[in-house]
Design an enzyme around this catalytic site. Sequence first.
Site, short mmCIF file in Angstrom:
data_model
loop_
_atom_site.label_atom_id
_atom_site.label_comp_id
_atom_site.label_asym_id
_atom_site.label_seq_id
_atom_site.Cartn_x
_atom_site.Cartn_y
_atom_site.Cartn_z
N GLU A 444 -3.98 -6.49 -6.97
CA GLU A 444 -3.40 -6.43 -5.62
C GLU A 444 -3.92 -7.56 -4.72
O GLU A 444 -4.50 -7.31 -3.67
CB GLU A 444 -3.68 -5.06 -5.01
CG GLU A 444 -2.97 -3.96 -5.79
CD GLU A 444 -3.27 -2.55 -5.30
OE1 GLU A 444 -2.38 -1.70 -5.33
OE2 GLU A 444 -4.43 -2.31 -4.90
N GLU A 515 -1.17 1.18 -13.77
CA GLU A 515 -1.44 2.40 -13.01
C GLU A 515 -0.18 3.25 -13.02
O GLU A 515 0.92 2.74 -12.78
CB GLU A 515 -1.87 2.10 -11.57
CG GLU A 515 -3.17 1.32 -11.45
CD GLU A 515 -3.54 0.97 -10.01
OE1 GLU A 515 -3.04 1.66 -9.09
OE2 GLU A 515 -4.30 0.02 -9.82
#
Length: 1014
Positions: A444, A515
């Site tokens: 991220e 994820e």
Amino acid sequence: MITIQRNWENPEILHENREPARAHYIPYADAGSAAAGKRGHSPYYRTLNGNWKFRYHESVLDVEERFYETSADVSAWDSLLVPSSWQLNGYDQLQYTNINYPIPCDPPYVPDLNPAGLYVREFELPEGWEGKEQFIVLEGVNSCFYLWVNGVYTGYSQGSRVPAEFNITSGLHSGTNKIALMVLKWCDGTYIEDQDAWRYSGIFRDVYLLARDKAHVRDVFLKQELASDFGTASLQAEIETSGSVEVTAVLKDAKGREVASGTAVIDGSGTIALSVAQPTLWNAEQPYLYKLFLQAGAEAISFPVGFRQIDIHDGVFMINGRAVKLKGVNRHDSHPELGQTIPVNHMIKDLKLMKKHNINTVRTSHYPNDPRFLDLCNTYGFYVIDEADLECHGIGDGDKAIDNEGHRLSNDPSWKEAFVDRVVRMVERDKNHPSVVIWSMGNESGYGPNHIAMQQWTKSRDLSRPTHYEGAAPHYNGSADQESLDLESRMYSSVAYIEEYAKDEANKKPLFLCEYSHAMGNGPGDLKDYWDVIYKYPKLMGGCVWEWTDHGIRTETADGTPFFAYGGDFGERPHDGNFCIDGLVAPDRKPHTGLLELKQVLAPVRIELLDAQEGRFTLTNLYDFIDLSQVYVNWKVEEDGAIVQQGVIWQLDAAPQQSQTLQLDIKHDNEHVACPPASRLLSFSVRTKEETVWSEAGDELSFAQFELAAGSGQHQEPEQSSAIPALHATVTSAGLVLSGTDFRHVFDLNLGTFRSITKQEVEMLAAPARFAIWRAPTDNDMYVKKQWFDEGFDHAVMKVYNSTWETIDQSHVEIAVQFSLGGYSRSPFLRGEAKWRIDGTGRIALEVQAQVREGLVYLPRFGLQLTMPKGNEEIEYFGYGPHESYIDKRQSVKKGHYLLTVDEMFESYIKPQENGSRHATAWAIASNEQGMGLRFEGAQPFSFHASHYTAEELANASHSHLLKKSKETIVHLDYRMSGIGSNSCGPELAEQYRLQETSIHFELTIKPVFKEDE
């Protein structure tokens, strides 16, 4: 104030005098010691762990000028155990935040009030170290530090979760030496260490000294090539030395037998090549390790060698020529008392638990773990996605934090070296671990030239492993350059999306869900849906559930009540509340039911029905490399909960990814009996034969269960020996009184419900029954609950329009109630009619027909809520257990006859929420310990729930320790309960799991019973 260069706000100064990154190892005096791996037994190793003198300052501006000098008196300072974090030892502020920076977002600058921790340690130089090169290694320091040796400035480093090594030979002398560090809480590196975690500071990993020969092996890179048939292996040991030294390499197998050796004089760099015929390959199921021993001068070094090959063919991820599914979890370094300081035994506990629950992969989210963790993964058998210590999620403009156009650092050339440094130090440290199968470029952090530079360097250094970075996904970056990335990575994509990806022939790369299935609170509820699709398509290589553990911190209230704390519990701002309580296990590693669900979904052995009448079943081996010789199968047939037949299948022969047929001689003795059993179940249990490093003999790996009879599990009502007794109905001031031989019920015509149900004068209700639609929102309800609150579901009340009754015959009375349920400001949620039919035995039959308002958001639940008096602690039911289950979270439960207490029905979550329901229950009894209570049965299976807490009490409590247990028992008998899903950070709850029918038809019977007389 101390006079020092302000390196902490310059992203182009990453270190001063730090040694180049290298492979992790400890030198020993001989091969035997190196093989044992007990670093404390090496004469060339000296730990500096232990108590250091410590002083905390709220600002670096307050640091004394000369604290590091040899003459400085620090005797009055505190003592602080190293390794540890300040915040868990009473210094600074405990703070949990996910995306938001704890400081103003102004890179590379940090606040002037930048907390500093000063560390001082004295030590004696060990005997025999004279004439050697001496190094200090700091495995992890958050966030940056300055180092002095005997009063002389030695170096600087940042990058919290990778080692920093310094040659301190010139600064040491015989006798007492003094080391001093100044550790700062924040530096420019803080902007690229914005991981979703508690923000800790200090020396949190090991510190030690190494003594080296002046000419020594500095670095080793073990490269390997396997023949196309895997019949031979070539091991190339690329060795970098400090000076000229003769190096002897000896490769030994797992039993300590020499299989290859070679010698070379190396001056600077060189290679020793070894060849192995018929090598035993390493994989997560058979983690076979060779050991390479390097003898150079007086030093012996060992490295694990796992021969394995990682390839991608036609979009399929492969290990050793076989397609492999990564069945993983994301794992943070997290200990409930030590924070990010993780003892080895705690690592082992994690890995054993993972193995027991059929997990084969760990993503080190979002930074390299302690190097000993990788040693353990090599040994226990795990595939590791090793992730660089890089996340700058908070950079950007508000909600556009991960928008590449608003993301500055990944595009800023002045930050390029800071980005690349993160991956260089990870790859160099971990390059020889066979468990590491994928390099991750961080998490991220947008996507731009700096990431591409990371990937290009990684490819230039190591072509044997694929690279991954989810931030490069097209939905973030369109047509950004992804040539150097080998995988397509996604977070929280829906099941439909990944199936669409797999079907699209234009997609050439494997898809990895780095994820998915956010395991926050009561969840996740969509695991089987994902894995049905992942197993179906070779291009889908698996994924890692978010995440392994709740990050709660063990603390206590002022009166000594222990609890696990989360964001905001320490008064910090900003914080992200309980978003860190999102694991498959609790902070103390007690498994949540979500982990049990994952275990069954990832089961390595699957059993499917072929022909129940003939007793034929298909058993499939879902392992990638091993057969089933190490497991056996128990089976049993139960009729109404009693075992009537059982057996053991000891020898299984299905090869990896192959199937075999099981033939059972199942007796069918009940085909022509007058009263067949209500339930006839066949259960299989797949278990381990022998004890291993991670399991006991007989541990269950998976199970399967099949219904052999058409029975629903309902009790058969005994035939009446005489007519149903008479029922008396009388209207009194209390309501409609319905009485018979041994019961007296009271129906409140105004409320439209029963306010009293008794048998032999034992009261079964503590409050009027009522219809309920509300549940305590789960963490995965965090978005839909806003709509629920807007509609007023949490304040639903019943409006009675009409309540009438009539005598059907001398033994039956029927009550009809027209009603609605509504909140405020808007039309009622539903309107319906409830018909209550009571007979002379005291039995109550309820039938509800209801219409739900068009366009309404789906309901949390719909059913009847009863409050039973104190003492009703015994719960008996036929349905799924022994733990909670929901329409989309029920793979880990078995159908059967269960006897529990109300407390055992409860599933505790750190933040209270809906829990403990039992999906598809056939019948249930809630009673006192003597069996006096109520029996419930549905025309169709219903969702059953019994607790000492109302939904409102659960919803209003921020922590489990704040719940006040009532003496009454709250029972829910639900037509349906909406599913759980994983929408706290994933897709919305799938439509098939929502209670969104516009028409509801629900039938239920309630009967007061004395179980011991039934």
